[in-house]
Design a protein around this motif. Sequence first.
Motif, PDB file in Angstrom:
ATOM      1  N   LEU A   1       0.670  -1.167  -0.187  1.00 45.03           N
ATOM      2  CA  LEU A   1      -0.131  -0.153   0.407  1.00 45.03           C
ATOM      3  C   LEU A   1       0.608   1.268  -0.227  1.00 45.03           C
ATOM      4  CD1 LEU A   1      -2.584  -1.412   2.639  1.00 45.03           C
ATOM      5  CD2 LEU A   1      -3.026  -1.232   0.208  1.00 45.03           C
ATOM      6  N   ARG A   2       1.937   1.194  -0.182  1.00 46.76           N
ATOM      7  CA  ARG A   2       3.132   2.336  -0.397  1.00 46.76           C
ATOM      8  C   ARG A   2       2.041   3.937  -1.461  1.00 46.76           C
ATOM      9  NH1 ARG A   2       9.277   2.605  -2.079  1.00 46.76           N
ATOM     10  NH2 ARG A   2       9.999   4.895  -1.709  1.00 46.76           N
ATOM     11  N   PRO A   3       1.833   3.401  -2.242  1.00 45.32           N
ATOM     12  CA  PRO A   3       0.890   4.807  -3.137  1.00 45.32           C
ATOM     13  C   PRO A   3      -0.054   5.794  -1.519  1.00 45.32           C
ATOM     14  CG  PRO A   3       1.076   3.524  -4.137  1.00 45.32           C
ATOM     15  CD  PRO A   3       1.464   2.633  -3.454  1.00 45.32           C
ATOM     16  N   GLU A   4      -0.478   4.772  -1.289  1.00 44.38           N
ATOM     17  CA  GLU A   4      -1.884   5.400  -0.769  1.00 44.38           C
ATOM     18  C   GLU A   4      -1.414   6.045   1.314  1.00 44.38           C
ATOM     19  OE1 GLU A   4      -2.035   2.266  -2.293  1.00 44.38           O
ATOM     20  OE2 GLU A   4      -4.023   1.953  -2.684  1.00 44.38           O
ATOM     21  N   LEU A   5      -0.659   5.212   1.166  1.00 41.42           N
ATOM     22  CA  LEU A   5       0.247   5.670   2.455  1.00 41.42           C
ATOM     23  C   LEU A   5       1.320   6.307   2.403  1.00 41.42           C
ATOM     24  CD1 LEU A   5       1.327   2.341   4.129  1.00 41.42           C
ATOM     25  CD2 LEU A   5      -0.702   3.435   4.887  1.00 41.42           C
ATOM     26  N   GLU A   6       2.299   7.358   1.709  1.00 40.76           N
ATOM     27  CA  GLU A   6       2.497   7.751   1.456  1.00 40.76           C
ATOM     28  C   GLU A   6       2.016   9.708   0.742  1.00 40.76           C
ATOM     29  OE1 GLU A   6       6.355   7.364  -1.358  1.00 40.76           O
ATOM     30  OE2 GLU A   6       7.674   6.310   0.730  1.00 40.76           O
ATOM     31  N   ASP A   7       0.498   9.488   0.498  1.00 39.43           N
ATOM     32  CA  ASP A   7      -0.476  10.405   0.292  1.00 39.43           C
ATOM     33  C   ASP A   7      -0.770  10.545   1.473  1.00 39.43           C
ATOM     34  OD1 ASP A   7      -0.087  10.234  -2.293  1.00 39.43           O
ATOM     35  OD2 ASP A   7      -1.997   9.398  -2.965  1.00 39.43           O
ATOM     36  N   ALA A   8      -0.571   9.855   2.756  1.00 36.43           N
ATOM     37  CA  ALA A   8      -1.214   9.856   4.501  1.00 36.43           C
ATOM     38  C   ALA A   8      -0.890  10.856   4.742  1.00 36.43           C
ATOM     39  CB  ALA A   8      -1.977   8.804   4.316  1.00 36.43           C
ATOM     40  N   PHE A   9       0.710   9.962   4.944  1.00 42.02           N
ATOM     41  CA  PHE A   9       1.863  10.244   5.857  1.00 42.02           C
ATOM     42  C   PHE A   9       3.122  10.841   4.981  1.00 42.02           C
ATOM     43  CE2 PHE A   9      -0.675   6.690   7.807  1.00 42.02           C
ATOM     44  CZ  PHE A   9      -1.711   7.594   8.359  1.00 42.02           C
ATOM     45  N   GLY A  10       3.176  11.613   4.375  1.00 46.26           N
ATOM     46  CA  GLY A  10       4.407  11.821   3.244  1.00 46.26           C
ATOM     47  C   GLY A  10       5.456  10.232   3.268  1.00 46.26           C
ATOM     48  N   LEU A  11       6.546  11.380   2.317  1.00 45.43           N
ATOM     49  CA  LEU A  11       7.560   9.713   1.749  1.00 45.43           C
ATOM     50  C   LEU A  11       8.049   9.135   2.617  1.00 45.43           C
ATOM     51  CD1 LEU A  11       8.954   9.971  -0.866  1.00 45.43           C
ATOM     52  CD2 LEU A  11      10.639  11.176  -0.208  1.00 45.43           C
ATOM     53  N   HIS A  12       8.894   8.060   3.103  1.00 46.52           N
ATOM     54  CA  HIS A  12       8.341   7.171   3.632  1.00 46.52           C
ATOM     55  C   HIS A  12       7.788   7.198   4.901  1.00 46.52           C
ATOM     56  CE1 HIS A  12      12.415   6.003   1.132  1.00 46.52           C
ATOM     57  NE2 HIS A  12      12.513   7.100   1.059  1.00 46.52           N
ATOM     58  N   LEU A  13       6.627   8.074   5.499  1.00 48.93           N
ATOM     59  CA  LEU A  13       6.410   8.251   5.654  1.00 48.93           C
ATOM     60  C   LEU A  13       6.391   9.426   6.694  1.00 48.93           C
ATOM     61  CD1 LEU A  13       4.826   4.119   7.287  1.00 48.93           C
ATOM     62  CD2 LEU A  13       4.257   6.364   5.439  1.00 48.93           C
ATOM     63  N   VAL A  14       7.384   9.710   7.099  1.00 42.95           N
ATOM     64  CA  VAL A  14       7.900  11.124   7.891  1.00 42.95           C
ATOM     65  C   VAL A  14       7.241  11.277   8.922  1.00 42.95           C
ATOM     66  CG1 VAL A  14       8.010  13.000   5.815  1.00 42.95           C
ATOM     67  CG2 VAL A  14       9.342  12.810   7.606  1.00 42.95           C
ATOM     68  N   GLU A  15       6.278  11.710   8.098  1.00 44.97           N
ATOM     69  CA  GLU A  15       5.190  12.791   8.685  1.00 44.97           C
ATOM     70  C   GLU A  15       4.560  11.767  10.377  1.00 44.97           C
ATOM     71  OE1 GLU A  15       1.829  14.490   6.999  1.00 44.97           O
ATOM     72  OE2 GLU A  15       3.331  15.005   5.316  1.00 44.97           O
ATOM     73  N   LEU A  16       4.232  10.830   9.618  1.00 43.48           N
ATOM     74  CA  LEU A  16       3.527   9.833  11.374  1.00 43.48           C
ATOM     75  C   LEU A  16       5.061   9.536  11.905  1.00 43.48           C
ATOM     76  CD1 LEU A  16       1.707   7.774  12.536  1.00 43.48           C
ATOM     77  CD2 LEU A  16       2.377   6.090  10.750  1.00 43.48           C
ATOM     78  N   ARG A  17       6.329   9.115  11.706  1.00 36.21           N
ATOM     79  CA  ARG A  17       7.697   8.766  12.196  1.00 36.21           C
ATOM     80  C   ARG A  17       8.233   9.593  12.853  1.00 36.21           C
ATOM     81  NH1 ARG A  17      11.017   6.480   7.580  1.00 36.21           N
ATOM     82  NH2 ARG A  17      12.627   5.456   9.205  1.00 36.21           N
ATOM     83  N   SER A  18       7.888  10.755  12.290  1.00 36.20           N
ATOM     84  CA  SER A  18       8.236  12.246  12.962  1.00 36.20           C
ATOM     85  C   SER A  18       7.623  12.492  14.236  1.00 36.20           C
ATOM     86  CB  SER A  18       8.666  13.391  12.370  1.00 36.20           C
ATOM     87  OG  SER A  18      10.019  13.256  11.243  1.00 36.20           O
TER      88      SER A  18
END
Length: 282
Positions: free
Chosen positions: A234-251
């Motif tokens: 689900l990479r495209p959907e996840l990066e749409d929601a949380f940014g490249l490499h999920l940066v927003e969620l991880r940060s």
Amino acid sequence: MIDELVRVGFSSQEARVYVALLRQPSATGYELAKVAGLQRANVYQVLATLVERDIAEQVTDTPARFLAKPPAHVLGRIKQDTAQRCDSLIVDLAALARPAEPTAFWSLRGRESVLERAGALVSDARERVAICLWADDLDWLGTPLRAAARSGCQVVVNVFGDVPVDFGEVYRHEAPAKTVGGHLLTLAVDSTTALIASLDEPAAAVYTEHPALLRVVEKLIRDEAYLAAIYERLRPELEDAFGLHLVELRSKLLPAEQASALMSVVGFGADAATVEELNPFE
């Protein structure tokens, strides 16, 4: 012989009188006192005790003479009594004993010690190996992991970096350059032992058989596999929601310093205002 008899329950004087009786059957107390090197009054007290314990017997009254019971009889009974007493104590003491608390963990210092222990744990695996490691770690751990897989162990590998892996169930993660928190390795073997290592210098690790700590490590490795599988699908959907490499969620879940490092390595750069916005814990 005297010392050995004392070890199985004779007093020193009892042992000396018993040995004297064996050497001089049907002896009187007076004769035994000379042979044993004891005072006559003490010998009669000892003889009374030996008769009472069925180690000797009085065979005449005037004068009183004594015989030693055969060693096989005397020591055989002592052996039997001791065995029965020990068996009873085993049962009684076992009922009192509490299960030992498992040792929480053991520490390792130095890269060589960490590598040796990790390799040994994998080599000793019989059922299952689960691991999170960097691609470079396969240079030294790939051989025992491959051998474990060939022996029939389930081998679950979370690998950070693009490197061929021809064994086990493989879950791929971003390259180490895209990670923060340093060079970590986590390992769980046979649901009995876990190891957590930091391979940045100075390298160090802890390994444990404690059930609670083991479950934490197993869950960590399992969650990494879940994340890799979900992210791949689900990479495209996840990066749409949380940014490249999920940066927003991880940060949001990282300390400010690591959040800043994460955004730098994924190409966003980092400034204080952005870090503060993304990290609600600061």
